[in-house]
Design a protein around this motif. Structure first.
Motif, short mmCIF file in Angstrom:
data_model
loop_
_atom_site.label_atom_id
_atom_site.label_comp_id
_atom_site.label_asym_id
_atom_site.label_seq_id
_atom_site.Cartn_x
_atom_site.Cartn_y
_atom_site.Cartn_z
N ALA D 161 29.83 42.98 41.18
CA ALA D 161 30.17 42.51 42.52
C ALA D 161 31.08 41.15 42.59
N ILE D 162 30.81 40.30 41.54
CA ILE D 162 31.47 39.17 41.80
C ILE D 162 32.80 39.43 41.21
N ILE D 163 32.92 40.15 40.24
CA ILE D 163 34.12 40.32 39.66
C ILE D 163 35.03 41.28 40.52
N ILE D 164 34.51 42.41 40.96
CA ILE D 164 35.28 43.17 42.04
C ILE D 164 35.93 42.34 43.17
N ALA D 165 35.00 41.43 43.64
CA ALA D 165 35.41 40.46 44.85
C ALA D 165 36.59 39.57 44.64
N ALA D 166 36.24 39.05 43.32
CA ALA D 166 37.31 37.98 42.97
C ALA D 166 38.80 38.69 42.69
N VAL D 167 38.65 39.68 41.84
CA VAL D 167 39.99 40.34 41.45
C VAL D 167 40.55 40.85 42.82
N THR D 168 39.88 41.43 43.60
CA THR D 168 40.79 42.09 44.92
C THR D 168 41.13 40.85 45.94
N HIS D 169 40.22 39.70 45.79
CA HIS D 169 40.64 38.67 46.74
C HIS D 169 42.10 38.16 46.25
N LEU D 170 42.26 37.83 44.85
CA LEU D 170 43.45 37.31 44.13
C LEU D 170 44.48 38.58 44.59
N LEU D 171 44.12 39.71 44.57
CA LEU D 171 45.28 40.78 44.46
C LEU D 171 45.55 40.96 46.17
N ILE D 172 44.71 40.59 47.04
CA ILE D 172 45.30 41.20 48.40
C ILE D 172 45.31 39.85 49.24
N ILE D 173 44.60 38.77 49.21
CA ILE D 173 44.67 37.67 49.74
C ILE D 173 45.66 36.45 49.04
N ARG D 174 45.54 36.45 47.89
CA ARG D 174 46.20 35.32 47.22
C ARG D 174 47.90 35.64 46.85
#
Ligand SMILES: Nc1ncnc2c1ncn2[C@@H]1O[C@H](COP(=O)(O)OP(=O)(O)OP(=O)(O)O)[C@@H](O)[C@H]1O
Ligand SMILES: Nc1ncnc2c1ncn2[C@@H]1O[C@H](COP(=O)(O)OP(=O)(O)OP(=O)(O)O)[C@@H](O)[C@H]1O
Ligand SMILES: [Mg+2]
Ligand SMILES: [Mg+2]
Lengths: 314, 474, 311, 309
Positions: D161-174
């Protein structure tokens, strides 16, 4: 001694009268067993949407809750194997019935669905030696039971070459859906001599034939009270004769007792079979008399029945 | 100005654009060279926005030619547009919005330069703006959004802006901020940039433009250096006979009983025109919306409504975009001419025809979709909607946004007539000129009323004084 | 309003094509029978579709996912109250409509008071209705009174009675949308709720009545369907979830709201029945049937939309 | 002003924490490495599906076919990817590309996504029935291993869950492209005017949805060990609820990947919580609805507080 043991029922669908009768059976048996001190708890759990994913989560929760045995009517024979394996690894006894699972560590109380399908055609062959066109009403596409029964039916038709299946529709095991599907395909079909069903769709089919002003063919019925009542009415009016094949929802109580036997340490073979419920012209009135209005014909199983089934399997 | 002898940035030769039978632009020739500051004026629907879209490549011309002598495309030529309707992404921050139009911003840490660039640009144009580059745009007021959009238009974005087209940039800015913009535009042009400045506020155009181009019905009817125009000459060229606006405000005191009073202290009497003023974003719009919402219900239909509302932010608050002009006008008046809950379609057509005539909506068929109208004409439809209803109180939230001078005069006259008949108007405007026509004015500051002016007190100085916080010794 | 734009035409064309294809198989035999069946079963889809259309017209995000559960609950309670006694049909109808209206009010209360997105509010509420239906009757199937069953399966002037009911309802909805002030309000709210409110439309009243209407329609559909098929079942409405949305969009109503299309709903309701019948008649398996149904739905939508932009 | 952006994530975090505390209180056994994994491992595919749905909601569309698509991906994984890995991979890539194509078509022809995906749900479901007419197939061994791996410190479900959240956060937000994608949801016209090919951006968003949909299907097979054509039908509505629960909005490109993952975890946990309450089977279904309402009502309290602040 299993008086300290706790058993849970994991059910995957509650949206029809068969399942409701099944839940009732389990509850009745379980309550009695707890009162008699046979087990410490017998709790029923159900999910709504017939989904393997939800049921897998439910099983995992049961492991966490520390049940000693899980009695399981599975949404899928294989998709729950992961969760079942986890239960076994955690030392939980898993007894599957009706919708069984293939995971080797679980017990299976199986109904031979294919044989049931085949028996329908065998019966038709005795009644209609000249053969003719058949209409097949299937259940919910993509579900194991549907596939098995249909396989049996097609096997039977291959054996009795005088029959031909000229139409096949999915009734989703729901009365109104079956009625609709049959009404839609009827106009394009030649004369039909028999309808093979998966149980529960017979009444809808009969309605559709009636609405289309077609002669009522020989419809193999299931165990719903309204089907049986219709059969009795037809019999009284014009001597209609047919057969009803189904599984008794009471099989849940059988599974309960088998689980109790396993917990008690009895030696129980992994594969058990339970005969299907068969109602003939002769037993119709008796069955109808014991079936509550609007419910399904049922048989309830006791500890002795369970012991008998186990003994038979050895 | 003519000492900037260099290659033109864009040249239009007989450019035309038709929308079906509508000749939005009917053969326009125009040359823009560095240093030019062109004021583009014309009545609503004259084709100004269409011209903008032809120059920036948003629309292809139906005929004629558009060339960028020093480049291949509008983008390469350094043409930037600030559009009439707000076009930021409201869910992104100010800095992220810059990223949308600044393709060259790359790398893992692009936010830092993006923030720096937009803050730099805002500081240059609007000193003391107080806008946070990390704020999401939908938390900004409409004026702040407009400022951000202008700042993005002028920011370097990896190249340099050579021609910036501003389509009614000041329509939601108050006088002070507008002035900052005008100063910047002048500076930009002296430094060799070019600007096309579109506005219905002729004062601003005179102040900033070196050359004025007048569009009328899709054609250029006049193009001369600014000092060769007089205000009246310009209005004449635009083709509207302006009413005599030298008329002083009528003598106050002959109004009916008070029919509006809010907790905030806002009040109005029968037949009175009450103005709301002050700097943009100081709570005027909210006070009016609140007043309207408290005088109408979202539950009980009211056969004779107590108030009607004229929206200034027409996309958000006014236009029903799928409907025809006719249905847009009649929606508030439906109940007045209903029979047993059914719409009286004959009466509906009558109302819309009356108002098409009275307010001069430019269309040949009132069953055309509302979105086929130009911005200013859509605004007229909203006026018609309010005036067609029988409500005694008309609440107007900066309703003249993007309405041309001629129509404004007509509407002023109409408001006067209705007020004389006993109608009450509450009128928020960002233009002091308009507020000065009112019978009474409330000036807002920080969401509160800071002054109430009547009669001869209503002057630009008094309003300005009440708008700004005064450093009083206490 | 304008004769050129008739997005509903496509659903009728598609229904006609499916009809013709079935008859091609039987070389014309059974046309009347098929049309009769299509009208009978199409009626139920049309009734729930009309309700769903009103809700979808309210604008993006508005949809009622509790239709199946409301149908089941209304039918279950109505049939239980009637208990197969003759002469109770009207009592049953009143209960079904009342339960429907109550469900609609509850849905709207969740949306309005708790500000839940309608898609989630109605989904969550539907689970509760399902539980109520289970609890009230445990899935026992009670037969409708004979008179009522005869009415539901009977015909008048050669057409099924249920189709007459759905037709009358369609005309009512059409008049309301095209001619009434409430209809105008609904269409205005669907385009821009805020603008509609500021133009004096009582938007919450409109929204509330719309959600109550769709649920009442669902109650009526459940009552008729249970009477038609010999009793209420716990899963009786299941297929009307996707169906109700499908008939609205195939029928040419704009999913973006503010625009609705009554004749299209009927065309699409007939089509949805006929296309399954056609594929069954041609012996398509469940897989092929689904793929083709989906492909045809998309084709209709594309056809209707390119038509619209060209016009 | 940043407070608003930050507080959108507080709500999902708080609801998850409260629910988790209540669960631990009722079932202390859950408070362990083993227990957490049992509670959450089935949330991993749901989280992936929720991210997929979020990609679509991000560009102002909604996907009614996601559940059937995940089922189809699961069927392909349990059959082709297991038997003939190359062919299986090819099919999965084709599925992702067809999603991207769908996005492009929806944009080019200005079709309502809700209708097209409704139609596609029949298509995906039909294809799944072709591949697996009845339940079966089996998970590739490496996938099974991956989904049952026991990392140190935290169980697989939590790590995933942490990996999924981190990767998609980088991809979509950052990331820059993620910002532009959100911009499409906020105001597609201005993105187009800035010179971006919106059709390709839409295709990208849908393609990402397809990718995460396929990952969801694979993760599901890894956990369940086999597939059936109806295995993930629930995911359509679950994923929508997850996105909303995570602070996303249906329009305007306002989405939060971290919130979406937390939303998925919360939904899964809510079901378990009910299980532990031992309700009568009659009410178990209704209680699911009630808890969904309850958790979402918390949103209201927060938005009131937010407005007051
Ligand atoms: N997409 C379109 N379809 C049809 N007609 C259009 C379209 N866009 C503009 N028009 C018409 O072209 C004419 C010129 O419109 P334009 O928007 O250029 O006017 P404008 O001078 O900018 O007016 P305003 O001052 O009100 O903004 C108007 O009559 C308008 O109705
Ligand atoms: N609840 C809200 N949510 C989002 N934005 C809001 C909200 N309330 C106000 N705003 C925005 O903040 C701006 C400031 O409001 P206010 O009424 O103080 O300004 P104004 O200058 O009177 O408005 P206008 O922009 O119409 O001139 C409004 O224009 C509006 O766009
Ligand atoms: Mg314009
Ligand atoms: Mg302002």
């Amino acid at each position: 001694d299993t008086s300290g043991k706790r058993i849970a029922l994991s059910n995957n669908y509650a949206g029809n009268s068969w399942r409701q009768a099944m839940l009732q059976s389990f509850e009745d048996t379980g309550k009695q067993a707890v009162a008699d001190g046979a087990v410490a708890a017998a709790d029923a759990y159900t999910t709504s949407e017939n989904q393997a994913t939800e049921q897998a989560a439910q099983i995992q929760n049961m492991i966490l809750q520390g049940y000693d045995a899980i009695v399981l009517n599975a949404a899928s024979p294989t998709a729950l194997n992961g969760a079942v394996k986890e239960a076994c690894d955690a030392g939980v006894t898993v007894v599957s019935f009706d919708g069984i699972v293939t995971e080797p560590c679980a017990w299976r109380i199986a109904v031979d669905f294919a044989a049931m399908g085949k028996e329908e055609v065998d019966y038709l062959a005795t009644r209609l030696p000249d053969g003719g066109n058949l209409l097949e009403i299937r259940g919910l596409a993509g579900v194991f039971v549907d596939d098995e029964i249909s396989k049996g039916i097609h096997e039977g038709v291959a054996e009795h070459s005088q029959f031909e299946i000229v139409g096949s529709v999915h009734g989703d095991w729901a009365q109104d859906v079956a009625q609709k599907a049959v009404a839609g395909i009827l106009p394009s079909l030649p004369d039909i001599v028999g309808v093979v069903t998966q149980g529960g769709d017979g009444y809808g089919a009969a309605q559709a034939f009636k609405a289309a002003d077609r002669p009522t063919p020989l419809i193999v019925l299931g165990n719903r009270q309204d089907e049986l009542q219709w059969w009795a009415d037809q019999r009284d009016a014009n001597g209609y004769e047919t057969l009803s094949l189904s599984i008794a929802p009471g099989v849940a109580s059988l599974a309960f007792w088998v689980a109790q036997q396993v917990l008690e340490g009895a030696e129980v073979p992994k594969d058990l079979t339970v005969p299907f419920l068969k109602i003939t012209q002769d037993t119709l009135d008796a069955s109808l008399a014991t079936t509550p209005e609007g419910s399904v014909a049922n048989v309830s199983y006791s500890l002795e029945d369970a012991k008998q089934v186990i003994a038979d399997a050895k | 100005m003519s000492d900037h002898e260099s290659t033109p940035i864009v040249t239009l030769i007989d450019a035309a654009r038709h929308f079906g039978p509508v000749r939005a632009l009917d053969g326009v020739s125009l040359i823009v060279t560095p240093g030019d500051c062109i004021g583009l004026v014309g009545h609503n629907g004259a084709g100004k926005s269409t011209l903008v879209n032809l120059i920036n490549g948003g629309l292809a011309p139906s005929s004629g030619d558009i060339a960028f002598p020093a480049a291949d495309s509008a983008r390469q030529a350094g043409v930037r547009s600030v559009f009439q309707e707000l076009s930021l992404c409201p869910n992104l921050t100010v800095a992220e919005n810059l990223r949308i139009s600044h393709v060259a911003l790359k790398g893992p840490n692009w936010r830092r330069p993006a923030r720096a660039e937009i803050v730099q640009s805002l500081d240059t144009i609007f000193p003391g703006h107080g806008i946070d580059a990390n704020a999401e745009v939908d938390t900004l007021s409409i004026a702040e959004r407009q400022m951000v959009e202008i700042a993005i238009g002028f920011s370097p974005r990896g190249s340099t802006a050579r021609l910036v087209i501003l389509d009614e940039p000041t329509s939601s800015l108050d006088a002070g901020i507008s002035e900052q913009l005008l100063v910047h535009v002048r500076r930009f042009c002296t430094e060799g940039g070019a600007v096309i400045f579109i506005s219905h506020m002729l004062g601003e155009v005179f102040e900033v433009a070196s050359r004025i181009v007048v569009l009328k019905d899709g054609k250029v009817v006049a193009e001369r250096p600014t000092d060769e125009f007089t205000r009246q000459g310009l209005v004449d060229a635009m083709g509207h006979v302006a009413a005599d606006n030298g008329e002083a405000a009528e003598i106050a005191g002959e109004f009916g009983p008070e029919i509006v009073r809010t907790e905030q202290g806002l009040s109005a009497r029968r037949g009175e025109i009450v103005g709301l003023s002050g700097l943009a974003g100081h709570g005027q719009a909210e006070a009016l919306a609140q007043l309207y919402l408290s005088r109408s219900s979202s539950w009980h239909p009211d056969r004779s409504p107590g108030a009607v509302f004229v929206a200034g932010d027409r996309q958000r608050d006014g236009v029903l975009p799928l409907w025809s002009i006719l249905r847009n006008i009649s929606i508030s008046a439906l109940q007045q001419c209903a029979k047993r809950g059914l719409v009286d379609r004959a009466a509906e057509t009558r109302i819309s025809d009356t108002w098409k005539r009275r307010i001069g909506i430019r269309t040949d068929d009132m069953t055309n979709p509302i979105l086929s109208l130009s911005g200013g004409n859509q605004q007229k439809v909203l006026f018609a909607r309010a005036l067609a209803s029988s409500a005694p109180v008309v609440i107007m939230d900066d309703p003249m946004r993007g309405v041309d001078v001629g129509t404004k005069q007509d509407v002023y006259a109409m408001i006067r007539t209705e007020a004389a008949k006993g109608g009450t108007f509450l009128w928020y405007s960002t233009e002091t000129e308009e507020v000065c026509q009112c019978d009474r004015v409330f000036v807002f500051r920080n969401g509160e009323i800071s002054a109430e002016l009547t009669g001869s007190e209503i002057t630009e100085e008094n309003i300005l004084q009440a708008s700004f916080e005064m450093q009083e010794a206490s | 309003m304008k004769p050129v734009t008739k997005p509903w035409l496509w659903s009728w064309l598609a229904a006609a094509a499916a009809f013709a294809l079935i008859l091609a198989l039987t070389s014309g035999r059974g046309a009347g029978e098929l049309a009769y069946a299509a009208l009978s079963f199409g009626a139920f889809a049309a009734i729930v579709g009309l309700g769903q259309m009103l809700v979808i017209t309210l604008g993006p995000g508005n949809v009622d996912l509790s239709i199946p559960a409301t149908m089941t609950l209304a039918a279950t309670l109505a049939l239980k109250a009637m208990g197969s006694e003759p002469g109770t049909a009207l009592l049953g109808l009143a209960i079904a409509l009342g339960v429907g209206a109550g469900a609609g009010l509850a849905n709207y209360a969740l949306i309005f008071l708790l500000r839940l997105p309608p898609i989630i509010a109605t989904l969550a509420a539907s689970l509760i209705y399902q539980s109520l239906a289970i609890w009230s009757n445990r899935g026992l199937r009670i037969k409708p009174p004979t008179g009522l069953a005869d009415f539901a399966t009977g015909r008048f002037l050669g057409l099924p009675n249920v189709a007459w009911v759905a037709l009358a309802l369609a005309i009512l909805v059409w008049v309301i949308l095209e001619r009434s002030i409430w209809g105008r309000w609904l269409l205005a709210s669907g385009q821009n709720l805020r603008a509609a409110r500021l133009a004096g439309v009582p938007v919450e009243l409109v929204r509330a009545t719309t959600y109550v209407s769709v649920a009442t329609f669902a109650g009526l559909a459940g009552y008729l369907l249970a009477s038609f098929s010999g009793g209420a079942a716990l899963n009786m409405g299941a297929e009307y979830l996707l169906m109700s949305i499908a008939v609205v969009v195939i029928g040419g109503s704009s999913i973006a709201g503010g625009n609705s299309n009554v004749p299209g709903v009927w065309g699409a309701a007939l089509f949805m029945f006929l296309v399954v019948s056609m594929l069954n008649s041609y012996g398509a398996g469940a897989g092929a049937r689904n793929v083709l149904t989906g492909a045809i739905i998309i084709a209709i939508v594309i056809a209707a939309s390119t038509r619209r932009t060209r016009a | 002003m940043n407070f608003l952006a930050r507080h959108r994530i507080i709500l999902p975090v708080v609801s998850l924490a409260v629910l988790l505390a209540a669960t631990f209180y009722m079932q202390p056994r859950a408070m362990s490495y083993f227990g957490l994994n049992l509670l959450f491992n089935l949330a991993v595919p749901i989280a992936l599906a929720t991210i997929a749905q979020m990609m679509i909601i991000m560009v102002n569309d909604i996907d009614l076919s996601l559940g059937t698509f995940v089922s189809l991906a699961a069927c392909v994984t349990a059959t082709f990817l297991n038997d003939t890995p190359m062919l299986g991979l090819l099919i999965l890539v084709a599925l992702i590309l067809s999603y991207a194509l769908l996005g492009a078509v929806i944009h080019a022809l200005e079709l309502p996504a809700i209708v097209v995906t409704l139609g596609m749900s029949f298509v995906w479901g039909g294809l799944a029935l072709f591949i697996l007419p009845s339940p079966g197939g089996s998970s590739p061994d490496w996938l099974r291993m991956l989904m049952t791996v026991k990392p140190p410190f935290a169980p697989m479900a939590v790590v995933a869950a942490i990996i999924i959240a981190a990767v998609t956060h980088l991809l979509i937000i950052r990331s820059g492209i993620g910002t532009v994608l959100r911009g499409v949801g906020g105001n597609a016209r201005s993105v187009e005017r800035a010179g971006w090919p919106v059709i390709r951006l839409k295709a990208l968003a849908y393609g990402l949805a397809g990718l995460f949909g396929v990952l969801a299907g694979m993760a599901l097979v890894g956990l369940a060990t086999s597939a059936d054509p109806n295995i993930a039908l629930r995911y359509t509505l679950l994923s929508i609820a997850g996105v909303i629960l995570g602070g996303g909005e249906f329009t305007g490109g306002k989405v939060s990947p971290t919130g979406a993952v937390i939303g998925a975890l919360t939904l899964t946990l809510a079901a378990s919580f009910l299980s532990f309450m031992r309700l009568s089977p009659d009410w178990q279904i209704g209680a699911q609805g009630a808890i969904l309402i309850l958790v979402l009502t918390a949103r209201l309290i927060f938005s009131r507080k937010g407005a007051g602040a």
